[in-house]
Design a protein around this motif. Structure first.
Motif, PDB file in Angstrom:
ATOM      1  N   ALA A  19       0.812  -1.210   0.000  1.00 28.86           N
ATOM      2  CA  ALA A  19       0.000   0.000   0.000  1.00 28.86           C
ATOM      3  C   ALA A  19       0.849   1.264   0.000  1.00 28.86           C
ATOM      4  CB  ALA A  19      -0.933  -0.013   1.210  1.00 28.86           C
ATOM      5  N   ASN A  25      -3.131   1.288  -5.511  1.00 24.54           N
ATOM      6  CA  ASN A  25      -4.580   1.441  -5.342  1.00 24.54           C
ATOM      7  C   ASN A  25      -4.938   0.768  -4.003  1.00 24.54           C
ATOM      8  OD1 ASN A  25      -7.374   1.310  -5.369  1.00 24.54           O
ATOM      9  ND2 ASN A  25      -7.453   0.999  -7.594  1.00 24.54           N
ATOM     10  N   ARG A  26      -4.996   1.567  -2.965  1.00 22.21           N
ATOM     11  CA  ARG A  26      -5.147   1.025  -1.609  1.00 22.21           C
ATOM     12  C   ARG A  26      -6.511   0.357  -1.390  1.00 22.21           C
ATOM     13  NH1 ARG A  26      -2.105   5.973   1.697  1.00 22.21           N
ATOM     14  NH2 ARG A  26       0.006   5.459   0.934  1.00 22.21           N
ATOM     15  N   ARG A  27      -7.542   0.908  -1.999  1.00 22.91           N
ATOM     16  CA  ARG A  27      -8.859   0.279  -1.813  1.00 22.91           C
ATOM     17  C   ARG A  27      -8.919  -1.083  -2.503  1.00 22.91           C
ATOM     18  NH1 ARG A  27     -13.076   2.853   0.430  1.00 22.91           N
ATOM     19  NH2 ARG A  27     -12.759   5.034   1.052  1.00 22.91           N
ATOM     20  N   GLU A  28      -8.294  -1.166  -3.665  1.00 11.85           N
ATOM     21  CA  GLU A  28      -8.260  -2.458  -4.330  1.00 11.85           C
ATOM     22  C   GLU A  28      -7.455  -3.454  -3.536  1.00 11.85           C
ATOM     23  OE1 GLU A  28      -8.808  -5.469  -7.148  1.00 11.85           O
ATOM     24  OE2 GLU A  28      -9.905  -3.623  -6.728  1.00 11.85           O
ATOM     25  N   CYS A  30      -7.176  -3.492  -0.316  1.00 13.50           N
ATOM     26  CA  CYS A  30      -8.053  -3.900   0.803  1.00 13.50           C
ATOM     27  C   CYS A  30      -9.018  -4.993   0.344  1.00 13.50           C
ATOM     28  CB  CYS A  30      -8.833  -2.697   1.324  1.00 13.50           C
ATOM     29  SG  CYS A  30      -7.817  -1.487   2.220  1.00 13.50           S
ATOM     30  N   ARG A  31      -9.580  -4.827  -0.877  1.00 14.49           N
ATOM     31  CA  ARG A  31     -10.510  -5.836  -1.368  1.00 14.49           C
ATOM     32  C   ARG A  31      -9.807  -7.169  -1.543  1.00 14.49           C
ATOM     33  NH1 ARG A  31     -11.960  -8.201  -5.897  1.00 14.49           N
ATOM     34  NH2 ARG A  31     -10.343  -7.116  -7.108  1.00 14.49           N
ATOM     35  N   HIS A  36     -11.677  -4.379   5.445  1.00 11.37           N
ATOM     36  CA  HIS A  36     -12.386  -3.125   5.224  1.00 11.37           C
ATOM     37  C   HIS A  36     -11.364  -2.004   5.034  1.00 11.37           C
ATOM     38  CE1 HIS A  36     -15.069   0.293   5.991  1.00 11.37           C
ATOM     39  NE2 HIS A  36     -16.068  -0.561   5.682  1.00 11.37           N
ATOM     40  N   PRO A  37     -11.654  -1.038   4.173  1.00 11.61           N
ATOM     41  CA  PRO A  37     -10.715   0.072   3.978  1.00 11.61           C
ATOM     42  C   PRO A  37     -10.293   0.773   5.263  1.00 11.61           C
ATOM     43  CG  PRO A  37     -12.389   0.110   2.278  1.00 11.61           C
ATOM     44  CD  PRO A  37     -12.796  -0.962   3.239  1.00 11.61           C
ATOM     45  N   GLU A  38     -11.247   0.927   6.239  1.00 15.95           N
ATOM     46  CA  GLU A  38     -10.878   1.582   7.496  1.00 15.95           C
ATOM     47  C   GLU A  38      -9.809   0.786   8.220  1.00 15.95           C
ATOM     48  OE1 GLU A  38     -14.260   2.296   9.900  1.00 15.95           O
ATOM     49  OE2 GLU A  38     -15.194   3.728   8.502  1.00 15.95           O
ATOM     50  N   GLY A  40      -7.570  -1.171   6.755  1.00  8.86           N
ATOM     51  CA  GLY A  40      -6.317  -0.991   6.031  1.00  8.86           C
ATOM     52  C   GLY A  40      -5.639   0.320   6.371  1.00  8.86           C
ATOM     53  N   TYR A  41      -6.395   1.404   6.421  1.00  9.38           N
ATOM     54  CA  TYR A  41      -5.798   2.694   6.754  1.00  9.38           C
ATOM     55  C   TYR A  41      -5.318   2.743   8.209  1.00  9.38           C
ATOM     56  CZ  TYR A  41      -7.074   4.661   2.255  1.00  9.38           C
ATOM     57  OH  TYR A  41      -7.144   4.927   0.890  1.00  9.38           O
TER      58      TYR A  41
END
Length: 389
Positions: A19, A25-28, A30-31, A36-38, A40-41
């Motif tokens: 990441a 692409n951080r959301r990808e 995470c998927r 969940h994106p939260e 990951g962040y």
């Protein structure tokens, strides 16, 4: 898919490294890592802060409602000194000392966190209670089940508890359950606390007779002192609930904690614990007061000489021989209870013609029926119908 249990930290580290790459692409990501994106962040933020993605303790940094450490230590100190005491007794003890005692529920939580208590077994406690209105109206007396000592001898704990106050008047380590043994211990108790109005006992030795006769030499001695004897119903130990409860407490606070070498060592332990029970240990049935707060010695002192029954000059009085339990009346011999050998009995006419009552002072101990020619029938003492506990 969620994090794998086996290598969760490694997966977090891999996710963070990917990441942080330029143009990622951080959301990808995470998927693909199944988070969940939260989440990951969150891991990205932790890595950037201290390069650590291991689990952190969820314990709060502060607990404003947590009990003060000194109070907790005092709670545990009282519990360690009295391992059988529960939260209510400990809270009352701290309150009596003038300390800022926490709520009973808080004390229980302290004991639970420290591993001092476990979930109780059995059903709900008894709620129906009977209690005399004043001290010394009724004493409950019994032998606790015998205990084997280190020298292989038997100890028979004799216990006497005041019904009103739960005050322990007598706790003696006896070698047997003979009437002479009990009488010797009770004489010391009577001289110290005075005489009760009555005793509440079961039907065993020495207050009951194995042959089936309820009158015993021991009870005759009590009658001479003006002390009544009330027997519980056979096979109903719950009617003497205070004494039974006292025995459970004695087990939990004395015998469950150590084994004694001999009667002398047992008696020393009894004497020390009796002080605690009467003067320090809060009693739940007394609203967490100690038994000593409700007990006062009897106003009836132990006489220097044992009184003998007195009869009117116009009464029919017979002396029972020392070796044969018979009296002479109307030209016949009539059997009387063995316990009255050597005593003087009065024969008094009953309401029915040809029937007479045989009395020891004011207590009827037998009957004579001239119409049927039957010998003296047995007249038992009062059997209790008291409520449990």
């Amino acid at each position: 898919m969620p994090w794998h249990e086996v290598s969760v930290v490694d997966q977090r580290r891999e996710f963070v490294m990917l990441a942080m790459q330029e143009g990622a692409n951080r959301r990808e990501l995470c998927r693909r890592f199944g988070i969940h994106p939260e989440t990951g962040y969150k891991w990205l933020g932790r890595w950037q802060a201290d390069q650590n993605v291991a689990d952190r303790s969820r314990r709060p940094h502060s607990s404003p409602q947590r009990t003060d450490g000194a109070i907790e230590q005092r709670v545990l100190a009282v519990r360690d000194a009295h391992p059988a005491w529960g939260a209510r007794k400990i809270a009352r003890c701290l309150e009596r000392e003038g300390a800022s005692s926490p709520a009973v529920s808080t004390v229980h939580q302290i004991l639970r966190r420290s591993g001092r208590v476990k979930a109780p077994l059995g059903g709900a406690a008894a709620s129906q209670r009977f209690e005399m209105p004043a001290p010394n109206l009724l004493w409950q007396m019994d032998f606790k089940g015998w205990v084997r000592l280190g020298n292989d001898a038997q100890c028979h704990p004799l216990t006497v508890v005041d019904d009103h106050s739960r005050y322990d008047l007598c706790l003696q380590a006896c070698a047997d359950q003979r009437g002479e043994t009990v009488r010797e211990r009770l004489e010391l108790t009577f001289r110290h606390y005075g005489l009760p109005e009555a005793f509440f006992v079961d039907n065993g030795t020495p207050w009951g007779d194995p042959s089936g006769e309820r009158w015993t030499r021991f009870e005759v001695w009590l009658l001479k002192l003006g002390i009544g004897v009330i027997h519980s119903r056979p096979y109903h130990p719950q009617s003497r609930g205070k004494n039974e409860r006292f025995h459970r407490t004695l087990n939990a606070e004395v015998f469950a904690l150590r084994r004694f070498r001999d009667l002398a060592e047992t008696q020393r332990a009894f004497d020390a614990w009796r002080e605690v029970y009467n003067f320090e240990r809060p009693h739940e049935a007394l609203n967490q007061q100690v038994p000593a707060s409700r007990y006062r010695p009897s106003q009836r002192p132990m006489p220097k000489r044992l009184p003998e029954p007195e009869y009117d000059s116009d009464e029919i009085v017979r002396s029972v021989p020392a070796t044969k339990a018979y009296i002479s009346f109307k030209g016949r011999l009539w059997k009387v209870p063995q316990a009255f050998c050597g005593e003087r009995l009065a024969i008094r006419p009953a309401s029915d013609d040809g029937k007479y009552g045989v009395f020891f002072a004011a207590h009827q101990v037998a009957t004579i029926d001239l119409t049927s020619g039957k010998s003296v029938g047995h007249v038992s003492e009062q059997v209790s119908a008291m409520s449990p506990v």
